[in-house]
Design a protein around this motif. Structure first.
Motif, PDB file in Angstrom:
ATOM      1  N   ASN A 137       5.977  -2.056  -6.404  1.00  0.00           N
ATOM      2  CA  ASN A 137       5.636  -1.627  -7.762  1.00  0.00           C
ATOM      3  C   ASN A 137       4.299  -0.896  -7.752  1.00  0.00           C
ATOM      4  O   ASN A 137       3.331  -1.264  -8.433  1.00  0.00           O
ATOM      5  N   CYS A 138       4.228   0.133  -6.920  1.00  0.00           N
ATOM      6  CA  CYS A 138       2.971   0.870  -6.785  1.00  0.00           C
ATOM      7  C   CYS A 138       2.660   1.610  -8.088  1.00  0.00           C
ATOM      8  O   CYS A 138       3.517   2.271  -8.687  1.00  0.00           O
ATOM      9  N   MET A 139       1.349   1.511  -8.556  1.00  0.00           N
ATOM     10  CA  MET A 139       0.923   2.163  -9.790  1.00  0.00           C
ATOM     11  C   MET A 139       0.425   3.579  -9.552  1.00  0.00           C
ATOM     12  O   MET A 139       0.114   4.291 -10.504  1.00  0.00           O
ATOM     13  N   ARG A 140       0.274   3.956  -8.283  1.00  0.00           N
ATOM     14  CA  ARG A 140      -0.171   5.285  -7.911  1.00  0.00           C
ATOM     15  C   ARG A 140      -1.488   5.651  -8.641  1.00  0.00           C
ATOM     16  O   ARG A 140      -1.534   6.560  -9.474  1.00  0.00           O
ATOM     17  N   PRO A 141      -2.542   4.926  -8.354  1.00  0.00           N
ATOM     18  CA  PRO A 141      -3.826   5.234  -9.010  1.00  0.00           C
ATOM     19  C   PRO A 141      -4.352   6.601  -8.590  1.00  0.00           C
ATOM     20  O   PRO A 141      -4.107   7.054  -7.480  1.00  0.00           O
ATOM     21  N   CYS A 142      -5.081   7.230  -9.481  1.00  0.00           N
ATOM     22  CA  CYS A 142      -5.580   8.594  -9.234  1.00  0.00           C
ATOM     23  C   CYS A 142      -7.081   8.672  -9.500  1.00  0.00           C
ATOM     24  O   CYS A 142      -7.572   9.620 -10.105  1.00  0.00           O
ATOM     25  N   LYS A 143      -7.790   7.664  -9.107  1.00  0.00           N
ATOM     26  CA  LYS A 143      -9.229   7.675  -9.303  1.00  0.00           C
ATOM     27  C   LYS A 143      -9.915   8.478  -8.219  1.00  0.00           C
ATOM     28  O   LYS A 143      -9.304   8.915  -7.271  1.00  0.00           O
ATOM     29  N   ASP A 144     -11.233   8.642  -8.447  1.00  0.00           N
ATOM     30  CA  ASP A 144     -11.985   9.367  -7.420  1.00  0.00           C
ATOM     31  C   ASP A 144     -12.014   8.603  -6.118  1.00  0.00           C
ATOM     32  O   ASP A 144     -12.035   9.180  -5.033  1.00  0.00           O
ATOM     33  N   LYS A 145     -12.069   7.288  -6.225  1.00  0.00           N
ATOM     34  CA  LYS A 145     -12.086   6.471  -5.027  1.00  0.00           C
ATOM     35  C   LYS A 145     -11.057   5.378  -5.178  1.00  0.00           C
ATOM     36  O   LYS A 145     -11.073   4.645  -6.139  1.00  0.00           O
ATOM     37  N   VAL A 146     -10.130   5.306  -4.217  1.00  0.00           N
ATOM     38  CA  VAL A 146      -9.054   4.318  -4.231  1.00  0.00           C
ATOM     39  C   VAL A 146      -9.386   3.248  -3.206  1.00  0.00           C
ATOM     40  O   VAL A 146      -9.690   3.544  -2.049  1.00  0.00           O
ATOM     41  N   ASP A 147      -9.340   1.962  -3.661  1.00  0.00           N
ATOM     42  CA  ASP A 147      -9.623   0.837  -2.763  1.00  0.00           C
ATOM     43  C   ASP A 147      -8.316   0.323  -2.176  1.00  0.00           C
ATOM     44  O   ASP A 147      -7.316   0.161  -2.882  1.00  0.00           O
ATOM     45  N   TRP A 148      -8.395   0.013  -0.911  1.00  0.00           N
ATOM     46  CA  TRP A 148      -7.195  -0.439  -0.166  1.00  0.00           C
ATOM     47  C   TRP A 148      -7.442  -1.830   0.388  1.00  0.00           C
ATOM     48  O   TRP A 148      -8.571  -2.243   0.612  1.00  0.00           O
ATOM     49  N   VAL A 149      -6.332  -2.553   0.667  1.00  0.00           N
ATOM     50  CA  VAL A 149      -6.378  -3.835   1.333  1.00  0.00           C
ATOM     51  C   VAL A 149      -5.167  -3.914   2.296  1.00  0.00           C
ATOM     52  O   VAL A 149      -4.096  -3.429   1.993  1.00  0.00           O
ATOM     53  N   GLN A 150      -5.422  -4.556   3.465  1.00  0.00           N
ATOM     54  CA  GLN A 150      -4.360  -4.669   4.481  1.00  0.00           C
ATOM     55  C   GLN A 150      -3.882  -6.097   4.555  1.00  0.00           C
ATOM     56  O   GLN A 150      -4.661  -7.036   4.497  1.00  0.00           O
ATOM     57  N   CYS A 151      -2.549  -6.266   4.710  1.00  0.00           N
ATOM     58  CA  CYS A 151      -1.954  -7.612   4.778  1.00  0.00           C
ATOM     59  C   CYS A 151      -2.361  -8.267   6.076  1.00  0.00           C
ATOM     60  O   CYS A 151      -2.256  -7.659   7.159  1.00  0.00           O
ATOM     61  N   ASP A 152      -2.836  -9.533   5.941  1.00  0.00           N
ATOM     62  CA  ASP A 152      -3.189 -10.320   7.114  1.00  0.00           C
ATOM     63  C   ASP A 152      -2.093 -11.290   7.506  1.00  0.00           C
ATOM     64  O   ASP A 152      -2.306 -12.184   8.326  1.00  0.00           O
ATOM     65  N   GLY A 153      -0.920 -11.131   6.965  1.00  0.00           N
ATOM     66  CA  GLY A 153       0.191 -12.052   7.270  1.00  0.00           C
ATOM     67  C   GLY A 153       1.030 -11.642   8.457  1.00  0.00           C
ATOM     68  O   GLY A 153       1.951 -12.368   8.823  1.00  0.00           O
ATOM     69  N   GLY A 154       0.785 -10.482   9.031  1.00  0.00           N
ATOM     70  CA  GLY A 154       1.526 -10.079  10.217  1.00  0.00           C
ATOM     71  C   GLY A 154       2.183  -8.723  10.128  1.00  0.00           C
ATOM     72  O   GLY A 154       2.461  -8.095  11.149  1.00  0.00           O
ATOM     73  N   CYS A 155       2.453  -8.199   8.942  1.00  0.00           N
ATOM     74  CA  CYS A 155       3.112  -6.897   8.826  1.00  0.00           C
ATOM     75  C   CYS A 155       2.136  -5.749   8.917  1.00  0.00           C
ATOM     76  O   CYS A 155       2.544  -4.605   9.155  1.00  0.00           O
ATOM     77  N   ASP A 156       0.804  -6.008   8.689  1.00  0.00           N
ATOM     78  CA  ASP A 156      -0.246  -5.003   8.802  1.00  0.00           C
ATOM     79  C   ASP A 156      -0.032  -3.809   7.870  1.00  0.00           C
ATOM     80  O   ASP A 156      -0.492  -2.706   8.134  1.00  0.00           O
TER      81      ASP A 156
END
Length: 1425
Positions: free
Chosen positions: A1338-1357
């Protein structure tokens, strides 16, 4: 080229693809006898041949092998020997094949004369045998009868064709088209009709009222040229004449003249119509209609055509007599041999010496019987030895004889000498008859042959093969000669009709199998180099050469030949054949000098002279009764042979002849007195050599020579039968023998008996002389002495000889001395205790007598017994020298001794010791080779029992040595087992190698093998876990601190430098700690291991810090960046480059492999794989179970302790993370001690438990796991393996799904050194890609000047927008994020471990080892359950 093949040409490629002919395979006839004379028999050639004649003449030929040492040298001048051979076409030699070829030639000629070219038809894929077809049809009654009675199927069956397929109709069509016209021509039917019609036609042409034909011939010859004038041209020509001449009368006369000159009419029907079917003979210009010919022609022949009359004239011409042509080339022996060998090897496709004689023989008879294959060879035959030189050494004065050539030049077996030996009849012929008295030479090649023939005057012949490949012979005995002639005349009458003396031309052979089928006895042999072949009088013989060879042959005649020679002259008279010499002249010449004749020869001449005189007397009386009155004596031997030959029978006249004044140069023998001329017999004159009154005196001389033998025989008989008082001296007997040899008396029984008596007397005299003078000691060492019995017999023989021997009395005295010695020896042997000195004295005395004494062996036996007993006593006195071989040798030597009670007792004692020793040797050998092996207790008892055996036993000693080694090995094992620490793997491996080589059952050995196998399996498993594929590092190097920090270059130089570093650090190398030669306590000292690892860890940290500082300092050298070396290749910066997170050096993108990790590590820093926590946990648990110390295990434990210590220190900044680490350590200790006891009940603290697991210096407890705990660990391992397998499968599915999805590529954080322009380092900063795709559904596709990301630590990376998954920047910084998918498919322990791994990689990128970076130290309780 010597090989031609009809129907395609070319040489035969190999002997295996021979074209099979219609004839059956050749069956070799039986072998003729082979004789191998002794040197005595070989010394008299004609005597030996006369001796074997009763046996050999039954087969016609025989083979004689000289003694092995008789090898005459080849005396021909090889360089100057030149000859021109004959050309032989093989299929023309055989009689039946030549008949077929002649028949086919006549057929082809018949059709060729009629303008048609004969093409032989093919039936069933082979050429139709027209000759056989003609013969079969003729035997069935002829063409009309076969057609009328429909016998063509029978004809086809007789020719060997299968029934059906319309074969009869096919044969009929071929016969009617090819053979039937020829048979009509042969019968004369065409000529008879032609002559009748021709006569009527000639009568009709003389009649002026004969009607003129309306049409003209198609084949008319122009007077000007050879063009044919057709009917239309003829009418045009007549019209031209009418126009050009105005006078009608003249025109009519010219027309009439032209009409009768140019008109051609058929000589059969007398008509000139059907001019398109009218043929003009190219030989006589006669005309015939094609339909008037018999048989009629269907078409006009394309070639020249002959009428039946011309064909008859051509075919009636006599054929030329068949004979061999001379080759156009002259050969030397070398050139002919090269040609012959090349022909044979090319024909059979193998070396000449490897071709079997049986194969050549079968192929020869196949070729001579084949009309399809035309093979031509050359044969250097009938070469006079006067021209080329004999192969034997001869005394011709041309060259000096060398060495043993003198012996062979005088030998009677030298073919130059044999015809002129004293017993030979030919020696009385003064002239040299080439081929009979002068040897002929024969140079043969493969398939060159000599045809069926008998020798001139039915004489003997002898052939010697000097060298080369064998010569195959076939012979027919004399009693079957006429049978052979009749069979050949019956089977090939066409040849004998044209050449009645065909067999005398040596140009015809016939297959021996065909002759044998008709009852002719045929024998064969293969004459090899150095062997003789003798043919007997009137014995037909033939053969062929197997290959390149050189032979020599000559004739000879003995006394038994004289009757055969007289019969041969009578046979020649009937055949009107020339004689080689006059038989009558030969007899008269021998009778004129009777003293030069052998006695047997004189007797034979006497008999022949008597019969010759009777016949001559009868013939002269008949001539006188016919009216011949005048007579005149003439010396015929002075008249050349060609001038005294009978005009009728060609016999050479000697005793008498008849002449007439009308033709003085002509004469006839008295058998053909009426054939001389038509003049009255009274005008004729009888010319004679001897008057009838001279014959008795000639007979008397021969008779006296024969009767002188009777006087000699009487004297010999009296001498041999004389009594003791009237014996003659030996010299008188020798005189009688020499007289017989000088007069050449026959070697009958009396002659041989006298010779034997003289020889026996001479032998006895020489033996007696030797016995008396004792010369045998010096003259012959190998001569056997006479026994006492032989001496007695010899004395008796001396007194029984028919002559007196002077030494007889002295030999008798020697016999008396021997009998005296016999008595003394019997007394000495009868003694109870034999005296050695006495025995030796008797032996010396007996040895002085030159007679074989029977007592001497017994005396020697007793002497041997005494010596053997002494040897046995000396041997048994020293038991350490008594080996099995020595005892066997003594027993073997004792077995050969004569029976004696002392010998038997000593033998029994030796045998007993040997039996006991062998039994214990076998028992010891069985113990050494026993499977399963015996225990030490059993072997100890065996050694105690075998201690008292008085012999040297190698197997018992070996068993004792093995028992000693087993005890030492067991002591070492006990020392290790009872020690305070476990042994290293290398110690156990060395013990294992030593234990396996000991042939004793070692109870600890299986346990040691099990421990070694488990330790090796753990090491291999650990190596597969940590080491990369094709890694250049060992497992111990990977698990130990690095020593190669900062070393670059190619793999070879790098390995060399690393090796040098390891040699410097050898004192700290764990691989050397397990050497058995070192002190065991020192090797197990924990302080040494700890000190080694701590020092290496410290040095590693220092080296990595130095390397990082040096690599970071490179960035400050931007002004001299072209001098700075980067990467593995140690080159300057260029293109796309990556920076290692650990050593901080930069690497070219092309020099290092692409990494999928978020943090880039260079190949030098990342030396191993990054195993998961489950794998490390399993390895640590398995290591604790091993009762063996491994350097790799201690390295892994030290590495684990180092990692845990580092993590505990690093996690102090975060309380929450510290609690997680303590919890993970606690759970790891639970897994480690679960095999020893329950963790919850242990009184030890968590810290102590951790120490017991990670401290490699303490000794692991030697307790076995209880079944429940063992089963729990196994279930845990299976569950972990199953979850790992499921995780990998889902990971592969996710990767595949990502590949399908376009645009979904995750961007990993890497530091990139991209130099857009020279020395531009602005691109070295980290950058984020704002256009990456979020993995949230359900990606919201943000369009800000700076987009913050996070990576899954459960194994799928996977990467997610923080806004899409509800994570703030603070949460992403301080807590682990687990996506929904990883939460559903993984237990909590795996999630936690994955989160911790991600944080470790983010927070601590500069650890010393890549394995430390990838280790997972935290575990959940669910994982253990």
């Amino acid at each position: 080229t010597l090989l031609y093949r009809s129907g395609g040409g070319g040489r035969r490629p190999a002997c295996c693809d021979f074209i099979m002919s219609d004839f059956a395979e050749f069956v070799p006839p039986p072998e003729c006898p082979v004789f191998e004379p002794s040197w005595e028999d070989f010394s008299d050639p004609l005597g030996f041949i006369n001796k074997i004649r009763p046996i050999a003449e039954r087969t016609g030929i025989c083979k004689i092998r000289p003694p092995e040492d008789w090898t005459p040298p080849f005396a021909c001048d090889v360089r100057n020997f030149r000859f021109t051979p004959r050309v032989q076409r093989l299929n023309e030699l055989e009689a039946l094949t030549r008949v077929k070829l002649n028949f086919l030639d006549q057929i082809a000629k018949f059709w060729e004369l009629q303008g048609s070219r004969l093409r032989f038809p093919h039936v069933e894929r082979k050429i139709l045998d027209l000759y056989q077809l003609s013969k079969i049809v003729s035997s069935e009654g002829g063409f009309e009868t076969v057609c009328k009675e429909k016998r063509w199927s029978k004809v086809a069956s007789r020719m060997g064709f299968p029934p059906g397929k319309g074969m009869g109709s096919l044969l009929r069509s071929h016969f009617e088209r090819i053979l039937y016209p020829y048979e009509l021509f042969q019968s004369g039917a065409t000529l008879t009709v032609k002559d009748r019609e021709r006569d009527s036609l000639s009568d009709g042409t003389q009649n002026k009222d004969c009607p003129l034909p309306e049409r003209r011939s198609r084949r008319l010859k122009s007077e000007v040229g050879d063009e044919v004038i057709t009917g239309d041209c003829f009418y045009i020509f007549i019209s031209f004449i009418l126009i050009s001449h105005g006078d009608l009368q003249k025109i009519i006369s010219i027309f009439t003249l032209l009409f009768f000159i140019d008109l051609y009419m058929c000589l059969m029907c007398g008509r000139g119509d059907e001019e398109d079917r009218l043929l003009l003979c190219d030989g006589c210009d006669d005309s015939y209609h094609t339909f008037c010919l018999i048989p009629p022609l269907q078409d006009v022949p394309k070639g020249d055509w002959r009428c039946p009359k011309c064909v008859a004239e051509e075919c009636s011409k006599p054929r030329e007599a068949f004979g061999f042509e001379q080759a156009v080339r002259e050969y030397t022996l070398q050139s002919f041999g090269e040609m012959a060998d090349h022909f044979k090897s090319d024909y059979f496709n193998m070396p000449v010496h490897m071709v079997p004689t049986e194969l050549v023989e079968k192929e020869f008879w196949r070729l001579v019987s084949s009309i399809e294959e035309d093979v031509i060879v050359e044969y250097g035959a009938d070469i006079s030895s006067k021209e080329g030189g004999s192969g034997f050494p001869v005394r011709d004065g041309k060259r000096r004889l060398l060495g043993d050539e003198e012996e062979y030049a005088n030998s009677g077996w030298n073919l130059n000498n044999m015809p002129v030996l004293e017993q030979s009849v030919l020696t009385h012929i003064n002239v040299d008859i080439s081929g009979m008295k002068v040897p002929w030479l024969y140079v043969g090649m493969c398939f060159s042959s000599f045809c069926w023939h008998i020798e001139d005057h039915w004489s003997y012949s002898i052939n010697f093969l000097h060298w080369g490949e064998p010569k195959t012979w076939y012979g027919v005995p004399a009693h079957a000669a006429e049978q052979l002639e009749s069979v050949m005349k019956k089977l090939a009458p066409e040849l004998f009709d044209s050449q009645p003396d065909l067999l005398h031309q040596l140009v015809t052979i016939m297959n021996p199998n065909i002759l044998m089928e008709h009852g002719v006895p045929v024998f064969r042999t293969n004459q090899c180099a150095g062997e003789f072949v003798v043919t007997f009088p009137r014995a037909y013989h033939s053969g062929f050469n197997q290959g390149y060879n050189f032979a020599e042959a000559v004739n000879f005649c003995t006394a038994d030949w004289l009757p055969m020679g007289r019969q041969c002259v009578a046979h020649y008279r009937r055949l009107h054949r020339y004689c080689v010499f006059s038989h009558e002249e030969l007899l008269c010449k021998m009778a004129a000098d009777p003293e030069s004749l052998d006695v047997e020869l004189a007797a034979a001449v006497f008999r022949e002279m008597g019969e010759m005189m009777e016949e001559e007397t009868r013939l002269r009386q008949a001539v006188q009764e016919m009216g011949v009155l005048s007579s005149e004596q003439e010396v015929f031997e002075l008249v050349p042979d060609d001038e005294r030959q009978c005009q009728k029978c060609k016999t050479t006249c000697f005793l008498s002849a008849l002449t007439c004044p009308c033709s003085p140069e002509r004469l006839v023998c008295l058998h053909h007195a009426k054939e001389l001329c038509d003049c009255p017999l009274g005008n004729k004159c009888l010319r004679y050599r001897y008057d009838l009154e001279e014959f008795p005196s000639m007979l008397y001389g021969v008779k006296s020579r024969a009767q002188s033998y009777d006087t000699w025989a009487k004297r010999v008989t009296e001498a041999l039968a004389a009594d003791h008082k009237n014996k003659k001296d030996l010299i008188e007997l020798k005189v009688l023998l020499e007289d017989a040899e000088d007069r050449k008396y026959p070697e009958n029984s009396l002659f041989r008996r006298l010779r034997e008596m003289v020889k026996e007397a001479e032998t006895c005299s020489s033996v007696a002389q030797v016995l008396l003078s004792r010369k045998q000691r010096h003259s012959s060492r190998t001569r056997n002495k006479l026994t006492v019995q032989e001496l007695k017999v010899f004395v008796e023989q001396l007194f029984k000889l028919p002559c007196v021997i002077g030494q007889a009395r002295q030999v008798k005295e020697l016999l008396e001395n021997v009998e005296d010695f016999h008595e003394r020896a019997q007394v000495a042997l009868a003694d109870e205790l034999p005296d050695s000195s006495k025995l030796q004295a008797l032996l010396d005395l007996g040895g002085g007598l030159d007679v074989e004494l029977p007592e001497l062996p017994r005396l020697k036996q007793e002497l041997q017994q005494a010596r053997w007993l002494d040897e046995v006593r000396v041997t048994l006195a020293e038991p350490h020298r008594v080996t099995l071989e020595l005892m066997k040798r003594l027993i073997d030597s004792g077995v050969g001794l004569a029976p004696h009670h002392a010998v038997e007792k000593a033998m029994a004692e030796l045998q007993e010791i040997l039996t006991v020793s062998e039994r214990w040797e076998d028992k010891a050998r069985a113990c050494l080779q026993a499977r399963p092996r015996h225990s030490m207790v059993t072997l100890e008892s065996i050694m105690i029992e075998a201690r008292n055996i008085p012999a040297y036993l190698p197997n018992v000693l070996a068993l004792r040595e093995a028992l000693h080694k087993a005890k030492e090995w067991s002591a070492k094992v006990d020392a290790i087992q009872c020690g305070s620490n476990y042994a290293y793997l290398e110690q156990l491996e060395s013990l294992l190698v030593r234990g396996r080589s000991i042939p004793v059952r070692l109870d600890p050995l299986p346990q040691v093998e099990s421990q070694v196998a488990s330790a090796r399996a753990w090491r291999e498993r650990t190596a597969r876990t940590f080491l990369k594929k094709n890694s250049t590092y060992t497992l111990l190097q990977v698990l130990s601190p690095r020593v190669d920090i900062g070393i670059y270059g190619n793999s070879k130089s790098k390995r060399k430098r690393v090796k040098e570093l390891f040699e410097k650090e050898r004192g700290l190398d764990l691989e050397g700690l397990s050497d058995l030669d070192k002190s065991y306590e020192d090797a197990c000292d924990p302080a040494i291991v700890v000190a080694a690892f701590k020092s290496k860890e410290q040095k590693e940290v220092e080296d990595i810090h130095s390397l990082r500082a040096a690599n970071l300092a490179k960035m400050a050298m931007s002004d001299r960046i072209e001098e700075v070396k980067f990467c593995l290749c140690r080159k300057t910066a260029s293109g796309f480059m990556l920076q290692c997170e650990l050593c901080k050096d930069w690497f070219h993108g092309a020099c290092v492999p692409n990494s999928k990790e978020a943090k880039f590590l260079c190949p030098l820093c990342q030396r191993s794989r990054r195993p998961r926590l489950e794998t490390i946990l399993s390895l640590l648990v398995s290591l604790q179970k091993l009762p063996v110390r491994l350097p790799e295990g201690e390295a892994l434990q030290c590495l684990t302790e180092r990692a845990m210590g580092w993590q505990v220190g690093s996690c102090g900044k975060s309380t929450q993370l510290k609690r997680k680490l303590e919890r993970a350590e606690h759970q790891l200790l639970m897994a480690a001690v679960s095999g020893v006891g329950d963790m919850m009940r242990s009184p030890k603290s968590s810290k102590d438990q951790k120490r017991s697991l990670l401290d490699p210096l303490g000794k692991p407890k030697k307790k076995k796991l209880n079944p429940d705990k063992n089963r729990e660990l196994k279930q845990l391992a299976k569950r972990l393996a199953k979850e790992e397998k499921e995780r990998k499968r889902k990971d592969k599915a996710v990767v595949k799904a990502e590949a399908v999805r376009e645009g979904l590529e995750k961007r990993k954080e890497k530091k990139i050194l991209d130099i857009p322009s020279k020395y531009d380092w602005s691109g070295a900063e980290d950058s984020n890609d704002e256009n990456a795709v979020c993995a949230s559904k359900n990606c919201m596709r943000p369009c800000k000047d700076k987009v913050d990301w996070v990576q899954c630590d459960g194994g799928c990376d996977e990467w997610f927008h923080q806004v899409c998954v509800g994570v703030t920047c603070e949460m992403a910084e301080n807590e682990d994020y687990i996506c929904i998918d990883c939460t559903r498919k993984s237990p909590s322990a795996k999630i936690l471990l994955s989160c911790l791994r991600r944080r470790e990689m983010s927070f601590f990128p500069a650890l010393s080892l890549s394995s430390l970076l990838s280790w997972e130290p935290i575990v959940d309780e669910d994982l253990l359950l």
